[in-house]
Motif scaffolding. Structure first.
Motif, PDB file in Angstrom:
ATOM      1  N   ALA A  59      81.009  44.841  51.245  1.00  0.00           N
ATOM      2  CA  ALA A  59      81.216  43.394  51.399  1.00  0.00           C
ATOM      3  C   ALA A  59      80.057  42.644  50.731  1.00  0.00           C
ATOM      4  CB  ALA A  59      81.327  43.040  52.880  1.00  0.00           C
ATOM      5  N   PRO A  60      80.024  42.626  49.382  1.00  0.00           N
ATOM      6  CA  PRO A  60      78.881  42.028  48.685  1.00  0.00           C
ATOM      7  C   PRO A  60      78.716  40.530  48.953  1.00  0.00           C
ATOM      8  CG  PRO A  60      80.618  42.589  47.118  1.00  0.00           C
ATOM      9  CD  PRO A  60      81.015  43.154  48.446  1.00  0.00           C
ATOM     10  N   ASP A  61      79.803  39.804  49.173  1.00  0.00           N
ATOM     11  CA  ASP A  61      79.688  38.369  49.473  1.00  0.00           C
ATOM     12  C   ASP A  61      78.938  38.161  50.788  1.00  0.00           C
ATOM     13  OD1 ASP A  61      81.092  37.852  47.189  1.00  0.00           O
ATOM     14  OD2 ASP A  61      82.981  37.346  48.197  1.00  0.00           O
ATOM     15  N   ILE A  62      79.272  38.963  51.753  1.00  0.00           N
ATOM     16  CA  ILE A  62      78.609  38.854  53.054  1.00  0.00           C
ATOM     17  C   ILE A  62      77.146  39.258  52.931  1.00  0.00           C
ATOM     18  CG2 ILE A  62      78.538  39.788  55.406  1.00  0.00           C
ATOM     19  CD1 ILE A  62      81.622  39.906  55.267  1.00  0.00           C
ATOM     20  N   LEU A  63      76.871  40.295  52.169  1.00  0.00           N
ATOM     21  CA  LEU A  63      75.480  40.729  51.980  1.00  0.00           C
ATOM     22  C   LEU A  63      74.667  39.666  51.242  1.00  0.00           C
ATOM     23  CD1 LEU A  63      75.881  44.541  51.182  1.00  0.00           C
ATOM     24  CD2 LEU A  63      75.023  43.464  53.272  1.00  0.00           C
TER      25      LEU A  63
END
Length: 145
Positions: free
Chosen positions: A52-56
């Motif tokens: 979940a790169p957006d969340i990271l």
């Protein structure tokens, strides 16, 4: 949600966990603002969180803004800063008071020494004559004024 490669449920859990951690109200972890706390608080695996790169990215931005400190740590650091400031002020006051105390002790010692010298001088003169007796004897010889 372009970079999210996790289920909607995992994304929702990660976002809820992020909010709890940033608010200082963790339910499953100690509340440290680290990625390990994020995935454990969300109840997902590290691999799921990493997908979940957006969340990271959001996590990194928001934790950088807080200095990676929980609200409790920030409050503790603020209180610690205030206690240190008070300690510094109290040390300064103590130093000033110690200086005044030392000066007073020096004056008292000097006065004690002078007093002892005067007592010795008086003791060497003999009897002390009251002024009233001396005046009475002088008026008898000179007469009334």
């Amino acid at each position: 949600m372009t970079g999210t490669r996790v289920s909607g449920q995992a994304e929702k859990a990660l976002r809820a966990a992020m909010e709890r951690l940033l608010a200082g109200k963790p339910t499953r972890t100690d509340g440290r603002l680290i990625k390990e706390s994020l995935y454990r608080e969300a109840g997902v695996s590290r691999a799921t969180m990493n997908r979940a790169p957006d969340i990271l990215t959001e996590w990194n931005e928001r934790t950088a803004a807080t200095g990676a400190r929980t609200p409790g740590e920030a409050r503790r650091d603020t209180e610690l800063g205030e206690v240190r400031r008070q300690l510094k002020e109290l040390k300064r006051e103590r130093t000033q008071l110690q200086g005044r105390l030392d000066a007073a002790a020096t004056v008292i010692a000097a006065l004690h020494h002078d007093n002892a010298g005067l007592r010795e001088e008086l003791a060497g003169r003999g009897a002390v004559i009251a002024l009233d007796e001396r005046r009475a004897s002088r008026t008898e010889t000179i007469g009334p004024c």
